[in-house]
Design a protein around this motif. Structure first.
Motif, PDB file in Angstrom:
ATOM      1  N   TRP A 169       9.757 -62.188 -36.086  1.00 34.32           N
ATOM      2  CA  TRP A 169       8.597 -61.377 -35.721  1.00 34.32           C
ATOM      3  C   TRP A 169       8.255 -61.454 -34.234  1.00 34.32           C
ATOM      4  CZ3 TRP A 169       7.068 -57.915 -39.059  1.00 34.32           C
ATOM      5  CH2 TRP A 169       7.319 -58.131 -40.422  1.00 34.32           C
ATOM      6  N   ALA A 170       8.780 -62.474 -33.562  1.00 39.47           N
ATOM      7  CA  ALA A 170       8.495 -62.699 -32.144  1.00 39.47           C
ATOM      8  C   ALA A 170       7.011 -62.964 -31.892  1.00 39.47           C
ATOM      9  CB  ALA A 170       8.994 -61.525 -31.285  1.00 39.47           C
ATOM     10  N   VAL A 171       6.295 -63.369 -32.954  1.00 41.71           N
ATOM     11  CA  VAL A 171       4.940 -63.912 -32.831  1.00 41.71           C
ATOM     12  C   VAL A 171       4.842 -65.086 -33.806  1.00 41.71           C
ATOM     13  CG1 VAL A 171       3.839 -61.709 -32.221  1.00 41.71           C
ATOM     14  CG2 VAL A 171       3.851 -62.436 -34.592  1.00 41.71           C
ATOM     15  N   PRO A 172       4.021 -66.087 -33.527  1.00 45.82           N
ATOM     16  CA  PRO A 172       3.876 -67.202 -34.463  1.00 45.82           C
ATOM     17  C   PRO A 172       3.204 -66.729 -35.759  1.00 45.82           C
ATOM     18  CG  PRO A 172       2.859 -67.678 -32.312  1.00 45.82           C
ATOM     19  CD  PRO A 172       3.195 -66.230 -32.331  1.00 45.82           C
ATOM     20  N   THR A 297      13.740 -54.671 -31.157  1.00 47.21           N
ATOM     21  CA  THR A 297      14.920 -55.230 -31.816  1.00 47.21           C
ATOM     22  C   THR A 297      16.163 -54.952 -30.982  1.00 47.21           C
ATOM     23  OG1 THR A 297      13.982 -54.929 -34.024  1.00 47.21           O
ATOM     24  CG2 THR A 297      16.369 -55.150 -33.899  1.00 47.21           C
ATOM     25  N   HIS A 298      16.933 -55.996 -30.734  1.00 47.84           N
ATOM     26  CA  HIS A 298      18.262 -55.837 -30.129  1.00 47.84           C
ATOM     27  C   HIS A 298      19.294 -55.925 -31.245  1.00 47.84           C
ATOM     28  CE1 HIS A 298      17.031 -56.438 -25.851  1.00 47.84           C
ATOM     29  NE2 HIS A 298      16.012 -57.051 -26.451  1.00 47.84           N
ATOM     30  N   VAL A 299      20.136 -54.915 -31.342  1.00 49.67           N
ATOM     31  CA  VAL A 299      21.249 -54.962 -32.293  1.00 49.67           C
ATOM     32  C   VAL A 299      22.520 -55.210 -31.493  1.00 49.67           C
ATOM     33  CG1 VAL A 299      22.532 -53.739 -34.085  1.00 49.67           C
ATOM     34  CG2 VAL A 299      20.071 -53.393 -33.874  1.00 49.67           C
ATOM     35  N   ILE A 300      23.247 -56.247 -31.897  1.00 50.21           N
ATOM     36  CA  ILE A 300      24.469 -56.652 -31.189  1.00 50.21           C
ATOM     37  C   ILE A 300      25.609 -56.632 -32.189  1.00 50.21           C
ATOM     38  CG2 ILE A 300      25.604 -58.657 -30.103  1.00 50.21           C
ATOM     39  CD1 ILE A 300      22.397 -59.088 -29.271  1.00 50.21           C
ATOM     40  N   VAL A 376      18.260 -59.548 -32.827  1.00 50.31           N
ATOM     41  CA  VAL A 376      17.442 -60.434 -31.985  1.00 50.31           C
ATOM     42  C   VAL A 376      16.114 -59.726 -31.726  1.00 50.31           C
ATOM     43  CG1 VAL A 376      17.276 -61.626 -29.751  1.00 50.31           C
ATOM     44  CG2 VAL A 376      19.527 -61.340 -30.844  1.00 50.31           C
ATOM     45  N   SER A 377      15.006 -60.442 -31.912  1.00 45.88           N
ATOM     46  CA  SER A 377      13.691 -59.829 -31.673  1.00 45.88           C
ATOM     47  C   SER A 377      13.197 -60.157 -30.271  1.00 45.88           C
ATOM     48  CB  SER A 377      12.677 -60.330 -32.706  1.00 45.88           C
ATOM     49  OG  SER A 377      12.417 -61.701 -32.498  1.00 45.88           O
ATOM     50  N   GLU A 378      12.284 -59.310 -29.790  1.00 46.83           N
ATOM     51  CA  GLU A 378      11.728 -59.493 -28.449  1.00 46.83           C
ATOM     52  C   GLU A 378      10.273 -59.066 -28.445  1.00 46.83           C
ATOM     53  OE1 GLU A 378      12.071 -57.464 -24.004  1.00 46.83           O
ATOM     54  OE2 GLU A 378      13.488 -56.862 -25.559  1.00 46.83           O
ATOM     55  N   THR A 412      32.555 -54.791 -28.382  1.00 46.41           N
ATOM     56  CA  THR A 412      31.185 -55.312 -28.405  1.00 46.41           C
ATOM     57  C   THR A 412      30.199 -54.149 -28.306  1.00 46.41           C
ATOM     58  OG1 THR A 412      31.140 -55.632 -26.011  1.00 46.41           O
ATOM     59  CG2 THR A 412      31.767 -57.546 -27.364  1.00 46.41           C
ATOM     60  N   TYR A 413      29.007 -54.383 -28.796  1.00 47.78           N
ATOM     61  CA  TYR A 413      27.977 -53.343 -28.857  1.00 47.78           C
ATOM     62  C   TYR A 413      26.636 -54.022 -28.639  1.00 47.78           C
ATOM     63  CZ  TYR A 413      24.685 -50.217 -31.379  1.00 47.78           C
ATOM     64  OH  TYR A 413      23.620 -49.427 -31.741  1.00 47.78           O
ATOM     65  N   HIS A 414      25.758 -53.387 -27.873  1.00 48.20           N
ATOM     66  CA  HIS A 414      24.401 -53.917 -27.684  1.00 48.20           C
ATOM     67  C   HIS A 414      23.462 -52.741 -27.437  1.00 48.20           C
ATOM     68  CE1 HIS A 414      21.340 -56.350 -25.025  1.00 48.20           C
ATOM     69  NE2 HIS A 414      20.844 -55.990 -26.191  1.00 48.20           N
ATOM     70  N   ARG A 415      22.449 -52.636 -28.276  1.00 45.33           N
ATOM     71  CA  ARG A 415      21.448 -51.584 -28.078  1.00 45.33           C
ATOM     72  C   ARG A 415      20.073 -52.138 -28.392  1.00 45.33           C
ATOM     73  NH1 ARG A 415      21.279 -45.675 -31.065  1.00 45.33           N
ATOM     74  NH2 ARG A 415      19.382 -44.944 -30.045  1.00 45.33           N
ATOM     75  N   ARG A 416      19.115 -51.763 -27.567  1.00 41.54           N
ATOM     76  CA  ARG A 416      17.731 -52.216 -27.754  1.00 41.54           C
ATOM     77  C   ARG A 416      16.894 -51.078 -28.323  1.00 41.54           C
ATOM     78  NH1 ARG A 416      12.800 -51.970 -24.981  1.00 41.54           N
ATOM     79  NH2 ARG A 416      11.539 -53.879 -25.036  1.00 41.54           N
TER      80      ARG A 416
END
Length: 519
Positions: A169-172, A297-300, A376-378, A412-416
């Motif tokens: 969630w990228a928050v506590p 969300t980062h998708v890798i 990966v969350s941000e 490789t692939y990376h999209r935000r």
């Protein structure tokens, strides 16, 4: 559809061609009453349920999507779009949590028997404390963290729930409410957990997606492209022709990038509601929407040459609470369909080895190939080093023994994605209970994962039905069950409930008749 600068009038305008917008359009097409139009700024329908393809031919969804359904209506619509048996694969979910070098079967809290003894003891201590405290508790948990402590105790909270949920969630969890939980978090049965520890047993599959379907070709996005194809072309405007620049809610006019103006009577909006109120230029609603939180969300994606390793096996998706990798979830995407990666005979060069070193040769070589998709969350509370995220993620795959340092990476692939998860923050309900009715008072039904901002009804089936039910509300004044009664639609035995049946049950319930509310 026509030239620029034209003016069009419709009864119902649908903004967005993700699952929610397509659900609305599908229902409008089926009813065959009001005139309507669906628009989207992307050329390809699908929204946050679309699929990208890398130059090398690896497919990656916008995160870990699978099809499991609470609605027969939804099933019927996607079966109409992809009607053949060979359009689908059906899988048993095989899911694990990575903890201290072990693969603990999911859900973690039901499989304490797999942990080292000291962790078992801490987990059971906490569960017993929580069970005793629950007997005397006379208030609801104030936040998600308190819910975790009350249902699982401190041991499991510290081992898995707190670190994992912060990574997602990228928050506590302290800053999240818990009305969204429903069937999404398994509550452990203390007696069963202790019994499993004594007998060294693991607990079996749990949850609504213990089995799931996945399309054979074109990834999850292929479903929505197929659904969109069942709608008439004359009622679709995608790409630049479907890019909204202004929403005039008073005049009921929407202006598009190509200059076209669409007049409407009712609007079904599925773009993020914070973006909608910006397009409306309504200062009061803009200020209100500022208390809605979301994470990006980062998708890798990592495509690897070679046979899928034995240690990976038939695993579906995997959870990572620890800080030895940036991702919170990995999906073995090649396990979902043999068409999610290039076929064995396709020749590709090795781009790098797992440890980041250059390959000894750049020659094109055959497969086979397999692939992993990472999320990966941000957020402002959890920033991400975007420049090094791909490199750090590949290192995380080595740290967690998913890949080996010498593995040949061919793609490789990376999209935000800026709006990834709508956060069930403590402030959320205070905003939504004012914002959504204020929009509806102006004949705007704002629905969908970010249109109505309720994560608990943000899966593909929910999202689709939010659109369907919005149209039924507009045309027939029907109750929107999914939006207003998430616990009801998510109930255990609801899978085969038809939309009409649910509405009837709800009417009976309101009339005071005896109804099984776990339908």
């Amino acid at each position: 559809m026509g030239s620029a600068q034209e003016e069009i009038s419709v009864d119902v305008l649908v903004i967005g061609a993700g699952p929610t917008g397509l659900g609305a359009a599908k229902r409008l097409h089926q009813i065959n009453g009001p005139s309507w139009l669906i628009v989207d700024s992307n050329e390809t329908p699908g929204g946050l349920a679309s699929t990208d393809v890398t130059p090398e031919g690896f497919l990656y969804d916008v995160g870990g999507h699978v099809i499991f359904s609470h609605y027969k209506y939804f099933d019927d619509c996607i079966d109409e779009a992809l009607p053949n048996e060979d359009d689908w694969y059906t899988h048993q979910r095989i899911s694990y949590v990575r903890y201290k070098g072990l693969w603990v079967p999911y859900p973690y809290q039901n499989n304490i028997s797999m942990l080292p003894k000291e962790d078992q003891a801490a987990a059971v201590d906490g569960m017993i404390d929580a069970a005793l405290a629950a007997r005397v508790a006379n208030t609801k948990p104030a936040d998600f963290d308190e819910h975790i402590m009350r249902t699982m105790g401190e041991g499991i909270a510290n081992q898995f729930m707190r670190p994992y949920n912060f990574k997602v969630w990228a928050v506590p969890p302290k800053k999240m409410q818990c009305a969204w939980l429903g069937e999404r978090v398994a509550t452990p049965d203390v007696k069963k957990v202790v019994n499993n520890i004594i007998h060294n047993k693991t607990a079996g599959g749990w949850g609504p997606n213990a089995t799931f379907r996945f399309p054979a070709k074109d990834g999850t996005g292929g479903i929505w492209i197929a659904v969109a194809k069942t709608l008439p072309d004359s009622k679709k405007r995608f790409g630049e022709h479907g890019t909204v620049t202004k929403v005039d809610a008073n005049a009921k006019r929407v202006t598009f990038k190509d200059g076209t103006v669409v007049n409407y009577n009712k609007l079904v909006n599925t773009m993020a509601v914070d973006a909608l109120v910006e397009h409306m230029g309504d200062k009061e609603l803009i200020d209100l929407s500022k208390d809605l939180y979301y994470s990006s969300t980062h998708v890798i994606g990592v495509g690897i040459r070679g046979e899928r390793p034995e240690r990976i096996g038939d695993k579906c998706w995997l959870y990572f609470p620890e800080d030895n990798c940036p991702f919170y979830r990995a999906t073995i995407f090649s396990n979902y369909s043999p068409y999610n990666q290039p076929q064995k005979g396709v020749k590709l060069a090795t781009q790098q080895l797992g440890d980041g070193s250059k390959p000894s040769s750049s020659e094109l070589k055959d497969g086979p190939y397999w692939s992993i998709m990472l999320e990966v969350s941000e957020s402002s509370m959890k920033p991400v080093d975007q420049k090094n995220l791909l490199k750090d993620s590949i290192q995380g795959l080595i740290n967690t023994e998913m890949i080996k340092p010498g593995d040949e990476i061919v793609s490789t692939y990376h999209r935000r994605f800026d709006h990834g998860y709508p956060t069930p923050s403590l402030e959320r309900e205070g905003v939504l209970t004012k914002l959504l009715p204020a929009l509806q008072d102006r004949d705007i039904w704002s629905r969908g994962r970010f249109g109505s901002w309720r994560y608990e009804v943000g899966n593909q089936d929910h999202s689709f039905m939010l659109g369907v039910e919005a149209v039924d509300s507009i045309v027939n004044g029907a109750v929107e069950l999914t939006l207003n009664y998430p616990d009801f639609v998510n109930g255990r035995r609801n899978t085969e409930r038809r939309l009409q049946d649910g509405a009837q049950l709800f009417a009976n319930k309101k009339a005071g008749m005896q109804v099984d509310t776990e339908l």
